[in-house]
Design an enzyme around this catalytic site. Structure first.
Site, mmCIF file in Angstrom:
data_model
loop_
_atom_site.group_PDB
_atom_site.id
_atom_site.type_symbol
_atom_site.label_atom_id
_atom_site.label_comp_id
_atom_site.label_asym_id
_atom_site.label_seq_id
_atom_site.Cartn_x
_atom_site.Cartn_y
_atom_site.Cartn_z
ATOM 1 C CD GLU A 277 -12.745 44.019 74.729
ATOM 2 O OE1 GLU A 277 -13.585 44.787 75.502
ATOM 3 O OE2 GLU A 277 -11.295 43.869 74.703
ATOM 4 C CB CYS B 18 -20.051 47.639 76.736
ATOM 5 S SG CYS B 18 -18.555 48.588 76.661
#
Ligand code: NAD
Length: 459
Positions: A214, A248
């Site tokens: 991720e 993010c």
């Protein structure tokens, strides 16, 4: 008892032995573990929220909204659906394989490692853990040493709710993570930077350990002229400056239709003022940069454009205000590296093709935002770009739905999780064909008869 004194190879071995005892495979045990996780969260909200305040100056409300509540919601979602997810599914059996029955059985992978970053140091460790538990694995957790207060709390809490052989924490940084990655693990779930993602994948390849990565990247936010300017500005400012931009999936940079650029910039400025007041340094709702090294990295990026809002920093407080940069050079650092901070560069475009080209000039992002009421504009962007996920006319919210898998594509990651996808990530779907002894078709066995040729041409 923490795992500080237990050598990592021994810890992983004890987890593997526990896994092979078969205990984690029972759905009842998994449900119990998820209940324990729920208790860990609900009984320690204050402790967790204080640690997040210490690490990032995260307000209690923001900590609850983005970390504690999200993790709790994911845990409850799995608790309510696990029995269904864990069931063996019967599928149809082709004519030539009859008599027979076919099944797909989800089974746990074994002992998994979950490595998390510092920006959402609580949720990004425990959200994947929900999937690991639900699928029936044992798990080693490696929190980020950079969010040191949260990491300490996690290290204290986990042994109070879980057996060490089942779920344990290994605190530390590069050295500890490297040692963990040398172990024969069954899956590595990594959230962090592209650079370290490559190190993780390389290390995992020695044991052919599968990985979920991720990662991050530059998530564009494209704003067309057909928008509700006020609401668009509010949602962009919220998504960008939440956690001081250290998210993010935060909009990394803004691509705006040339004719509304000034209007959008002033609307975002207005929202910043509404959210954080004239002096965001005094706001209880505004976070700090995690450490001095990131602060200085971000401060240098302020040089890459004209500051039209914010820009006045305070190194001692690790404070960078919500900042908008105009007249940005597309080749500058602020437009090349992931910003991961409260700086919003703005670039204008004339046509949708130009906006798409600007996005496609960079590696595939984790998120892409399109603000437009024009369906054709939305479709053109969606059809001609690739990204982990998309949100139309809002920011960040796409990752909060357990029905939508969350993950990157290309440089922004490999694999996904959230909701059922988390269960899938930590499961192997075993294919099973069950045949009875009766009706044993002699034609399949040598010496082969010519009639077999004829039959295989028909069916
Ligand atoms: P990072 O890659 O520096 O660190 C992540 C983890 O890796 C930490 O636990 C750290 O201890 C460990 N680590 C660091 N260097 C290592 C090495 N050389 N060998 C082995 N392990 C090592 O990331 P970060 O700075 O903590 O987080 C920021 C990055 O994470 C950004 O790029 C951001 O986009 C990304 N991120 C992605 C998501 C997502 O869900 N896709 C979420 C949050 C953050």
């Amino acid at each position: 008892m923490t795992n500080r004194n237990m050598p990592i190879p021994g810890l992983v071995e004890s987890q593997k032995n526990f896994f092979y005892s078969g205990k984690t495979k029972s759905v009842g045990f998994r449900l119990y573990q998820l209940e324990q996780l729920k208790l860990l969260i609900t009984e320690n909200r204050d402790l967790v929220s204080k640690a997040l305040k210490e690490d990032l100056n995260k307000s209690e409300a923001e900590a609850n909204l983005t970390e504690i509540r999200e993790t709790l919601r994911e845990t409850r979602y799995a608790l309510n659906r696990l029995k269904k997810w864990a069931k063996t599914q019967a599928v149809s059996t082709p004519f030539l394989l009859k008599p027979g029955t076919s099944y797909i059985k989800p089974e746990p992978l074994g002992t998994v490692l979950i490595i998390s970053p510092w920006n959402y140091p609580f949720s990004l460790l425990f959200m994947p853990l929900v999937g690991a538990i639900a699928a029936g694995n044992t798990a080693v957790l490696k929190p980020s040493e950079i969010a040191s207060a949260t990491s300490r709390v996690i290290e204290e809490l986990v042994p109070q709710y879980f057996e060490r052989e089942c779920i344990s924490v290994v605190p530390g940084g590069v050295e500890e993570t490297s040692t963990l990655l040398e172990q024969p693990l069954d899956h590595v779930f990594f959230t962090g930077s592209e650079k370290v993602g490559k190190i993780v994948m390389n290390a995992a390849s020695k044991h052919l350990t599968p990985v979920t990565l991720e990662l991050g990247g530059k998530s564009p936010c494209i704003v067309d002229k057909k928008v509700d300017v006020k609401i668009a500005a509010k949602r962009i400012a919220w998504g960008k400056f939440l956690n001081a931009g250290q998210t993010c999936v935060a909009p990394d940079y803004l691509l705006v239709r040339e004719e509304i650029k000034d209007t959008i910039i002033s609307a975002i400025r207005e929202q910043i003022n509404r959210f954080y007041g004239n002096d965001p340094e005094l706001s209880q709702s505004y976070c700090r940069i995690i450490n001095q090294s990131h602060f200085h990295r971000l401060e240098a990026l302020l040089e890459d454009g004209n500051i039209v809002c914010g820009g006045d920093t305070d190194a001692e407080q690790r404070y960078i205000p919500p900042t908008i940069l105009d007249n940005v050079n597309p080749e500058s650092n602020v437009m090349s590296e992931e910003i991961f901070g409260p700086i919003l560069p703005v670039i204008s475009f004339k046509t949708v093709q130009e906006a798409v080209e600007l996005v496609n000039d960079k590696p595939k992002p984790l998120a892409l935002y399109v603000f437009s009421e024009d369906k054709e504009f939305q479709d053109l962007v969606l059809e001609n770009t690739s990204s982990g996920g998309v949100c139309i006319n809002d920011t960040i919210l796409q990752i909060t739905s357990p029905e939508l898998p969350f993950g990157g594509v290309g440089n922004s990651g490999i694999g996904n999780y959230h909701g059922k996808s988390s269960f899938d990530t930590f499961s192997h779907y075993k294919s099973i064909l069950k045949k009875p002894f009766k009706l044993d078709l002699f034609l399949r066995y040598p010496p082969f008869k010519s009639i077999l040729n004829k039959i295989s041409k028909i069916v």
